[in-house]
Write an enzyme that holds these catalytic residues in place. Structure first.
Site, PDB file in Angstrom:
ATOM      1  N   LYS A   1       0.780  -1.185  -0.069  1.00 25.78           N
ATOM      2  CA  LYS A   1      -0.046  -0.042   0.024  1.00 25.78           C
ATOM      3  C   LYS A   1       1.012   1.073  -0.022  1.00 25.78           C
ATOM      4  O   LYS A   1       0.769   1.997   0.916  1.00 25.78           O
ATOM      5  CB  LYS A   1      -0.996  -0.021   1.351  1.00 25.78           C
ATOM      6  CG  LYS A   1      -1.919  -1.179   1.085  1.00 25.78           C
ATOM      7  CD  LYS A   1      -3.028  -1.128   2.368  1.00 25.78           C
ATOM      8  CE  LYS A   1      -4.207  -2.188   2.153  1.00 25.78           C
ATOM      9  NZ  LYS A   1      -3.692  -3.485   2.539  1.00 25.78           N
TER      10      LYS A   1
HETATM   11  N1  5IU Z   1      -7.025  -5.869   3.084  1.00 21.15           N
HETATM   12  C1  5IU Z   1      -8.192  -6.125   3.615  1.00 21.15           C
HETATM   13  N2  5IU Z   1      -9.165  -4.800   3.274  1.00 21.15           N
HETATM   14  C2  5IU Z   1      -8.909  -3.931   2.279  1.00 21.15           C
HETATM   15  C3  5IU Z   1      -7.632  -4.118   1.731  1.00 21.15           C
HETATM   16  C4  5IU Z   1      -6.697  -5.067   2.269  1.00 21.15           C
HETATM   17  O1  5IU Z   1      -8.659  -6.707   4.497  1.00 21.15           O
HETATM   18  O2  5IU Z   1      -9.662  -3.240   1.950  1.00 21.15           O
HETATM   19  I1  5IU Z   1      -7.142  -2.674   0.650  1.00 21.15           I
HETATM   20  C5  5IU Z   1      -6.005  -7.028   3.401  1.00 21.15           C
HETATM   21  C6  5IU Z   1      -5.860  -7.264   5.121  1.00 21.15           C
HETATM   22  C7  5IU Z   1      -5.597  -8.527   5.127  1.00 21.15           C
HETATM   23  C8  5IU Z   1      -6.306  -9.231   4.208  1.00 21.15           C
HETATM   24  O3  5IU Z   1      -4.148  -8.669   4.885  1.00 21.15           O
HETATM   25  O4  5IU Z   1      -6.537  -8.280   3.263  1.00 21.15           O
HETATM   26  C9  5IU Z   1      -7.643  -9.720   4.810  1.00 21.15           C
HETATM   27  O5  5IU Z   1      -7.434 -10.694   5.889  1.00 21.15           O
HETATM   28  P1  5IU Z   1      -8.592 -11.318   6.616  1.00 21.15           P
HETATM   29  O6  5IU Z   1      -9.347 -12.127   5.552  1.00 21.15           O
HETATM   30  O7  5IU Z   1      -8.036 -12.001   7.712  1.00 21.15           O
HETATM   31  O8  5IU Z   1      -9.585 -10.342   7.342  1.00 21.15           O
END
Ligand code: 5IU
Length: 519
Positions: free
Chosen positions: A349
């Site tokens: 990011k």
């Molecule tokens: N992630 C999110 N939401 C977003 C973005 C990135 O969840 O809007 I941009 C990332 C954060 C984590 C993964 O690394 O995606 C989701 O993990 P979980 O499925 O454990 O929530």
């Protein structure tokens, strides 16, 4: 009727139907005295107010924090499915819709309710007015005739759409597209509520007059007058409408819509080498699963990669949460990615000025560009970030791409419609380096080469993690939100057996994708 032109090449005049004559009768209402028109308007007003209050009472209008079909957040949820348990109200609504709109509709040979909520409403109107009905299937039957539209179809005849709620107009447009494919003439839609998010305007662009019984704000005023909502909620809904007044339809009808195009076909049209490779990989491996490996140690990271490798198209890393993430670990990851056929996405990011991002991307402790096929990038700082990533990847000479972050899954995030619009514009300006968008709803539907990465997915009852993350089901992510690559983190990594869980997610996600492209 329509196709039977065997005697001459000239189109046959369409016979006025019974329904047409009935409508013409109602059309004569327009010549009434002003007094009648005024009293009729007042009668409509009081009927509308009565219906809105009843809808609130039966739970058809809810206030809070909701994610609506387009994937966007809303303080109000209009769910008119509940009316089927209240036949008297359903009848009143169907009557009101017809009385309200019919005098402004030139011709109506048939009615078609948009599935599913509007189907019983259309049925009531059809039975009362004696106008034949058509039903559009959501999916074509897998057996028999494979028809999308049920009922007698006469090409050249007119069909009026019945819908409960119109937001951007996408659901109506999907139905219109299928009816028009059958040669039906569709120029009018009658809807109960216009959510004032560009629906009628989008419909107009496609040649559809939208006759809506009331708008969201009119509904709010009615509920305010009956003491059912307070000033604060009124302001919240007003602010929400100001923020969401985008008129870009989510599923444009006349344009290409990547939602229903296969990954193979999309790969052929992708201008970014990495997204092309990714789409091909997904088709070859039959996987649209990306596992987010937010794990604390390098050994755990490699272990997860080994276990889920056979089932994923992408492994998503956060190198900075993994202790001892050395270049040797990166090399091991590259090897696994080659052996098991997946790509590596570092979810970095980037959000700084271009000059700094170039250094964060290439070099430094992580030297991300050396090992990550893809990275995530914020659009916040402007185009410099993309120029930096593109410049570095050109120096590298290896295919590299990025996902531009257009929307987030976390509750209360500050991303607005304006921001999303700006981000999508940026994405289309850098087709070589932007492999796709991270988003929660279908954006840039006509850019078939852009891959939609959708995080926030987990199976089970728990829908949030207490720290803002919001989860939807695999099916919702693929079908409702239009996600291509679906990110699952804890759903897999916190499971007893990540390999088994990854396989289950892969199977569900792939099945949802196959269902989506058939729709
Ligand atoms: N992630 C999110 N939401 C977003 C973005 C990135 O969840 O809007 I941009 C990332 C954060 C984590 C993964 O690394 O995606 C989701 O993990 P979980 O499925 O454990 O929530």
């Amino acid at each position: 009727m329509g196709g039977d032109n065997t005697h001459s090449g000239a189109p046959q005049p369409v016979q006025p139907s019974l329904a047409f004559l009935k409508l013409n009768k109602t059309a004569s209402k327009q010549s009434k005295s002003t007094y009648n028109v005024v009293s009729e308007t007042m009668a409509f007003k009081s009927q509308i107010s009565d219906v809105v209050n009843q809808l609130y009472d039966i739970g058809g209008l809810k206030f809070g924090d909701f994610v609506i079909k387009s994937g966007r957040r809303s303080p109000i949820y209009v769910d008119l499915r509940v009316i089927i348990s209240h036949p008297k109200l359903m009848n009143e609504i169907s009557k009101l819709m017809w009385d309200f709109a019919s005098s402004n509709i030139q011709k109506c040979d048939s009615l078609c309710g948009v599935p599913y909520t509007a189907l019983p409403i259309a049925t009531l109107i059809s039975a009362r007015q004696e106008i034949p009905m058509l039903i559009r299937r959501k999916e074509a039957k897998g057996y028999g005739t494979k028809k999308l539209i049920e009922g007698d179809i006469n090409a050249g005849e007119s069909c009026v759409i019945i819908e409960d709620v119109v937001t951007t107009g996408s659901s109506v447009l999907e139905t219109v597209a299928d009816l028009r494919k059958e040669g039906l003439v569709v120029t009018d839609a009658i809807v109960i509520v216009d959510r004032e998010q560009g629906g009628p305007k989008n419909l107009e662009k496609e040649g559809i007059n939208c006759h809506s019984v009331c708008t969201l704000m009119q509904m709010m005023d009615i509920l305010k007058a009956s003491g059912k909502v307070d000033d604060l909620m009124l302001e919240k809904v007003q602010a929400y409408l100001q923020d969401n007044n985008d008129s870009t339809p989510v599923y444009p009808v006349t344009k290409v819509n990547k939602r229903t195009i296969s990954f193979e076909t999309r790969a052929e049209k992708a201008p970014c080498e990495v997204s092309k490779n990714l789409l091909q990989l997904m088709a070859r491996k039959r996987s649209n699963l990306c596992v987010a490996a937010d794990v604390g140690s390098a050994s755990d990271l490699l272990e997860i990669a080994k276990q889920v490798g056979p089932y994923i198209c992408v492994l998503k890393t956060h190198a900075d949460v993994t202790a001892n993430f050395t270049q040797d670990v990166a090399d091991d990851l590259i090897l696994l990615a080659q052996q098991m056929d997946f790509m590596i996405l570092e979810d970095r990011k980037f959000a700084d000025i271009g000059n700094t991002v170039a250094k964060q991307y290439s070099g430094g402790y992580f030297d991300i560009s050396r090992w990550a096929d893809l990275v995530t990038v914020h659009s916040l700082p402007g185009e410099g970030v993309l120029q930096a990533i593109q410049g570095e990847s050109e120096k590298l000479g290896a295919p590299r791409g990025c996902f531009l972050l257009a929307e987030m899954s976390s509750e209360g995030n500050l991303i607005t419609m304006e921001y999303i619009k700006g981000t999508t514009q940026m994405a289309t300006k850098y087709p070589k380096i932007v492999a796709g968008l991270v988003c929660q709803s279908l954006l840039l539907a006509d850019q078939v080469g852009l891959v939609q990465l959708t995080p926030g997915v987990r199976r089970g009852e728990v829908k949030e993690d207490g720290l803002g993350q919001q989860w939807v089901t695999p099916e919702e992510a693929v079908i409702d939100k239009g996600g291509d690559v679906i990110v699952v983190g804890r759903g897999v990594t916190a499971a007893k057996n990540p390999a088994v869980e990854a396989k289950l997610y892969r199977d569900d996600l792939w099945a949802a994708y196959e269902k989506r492209i058939l729709a």
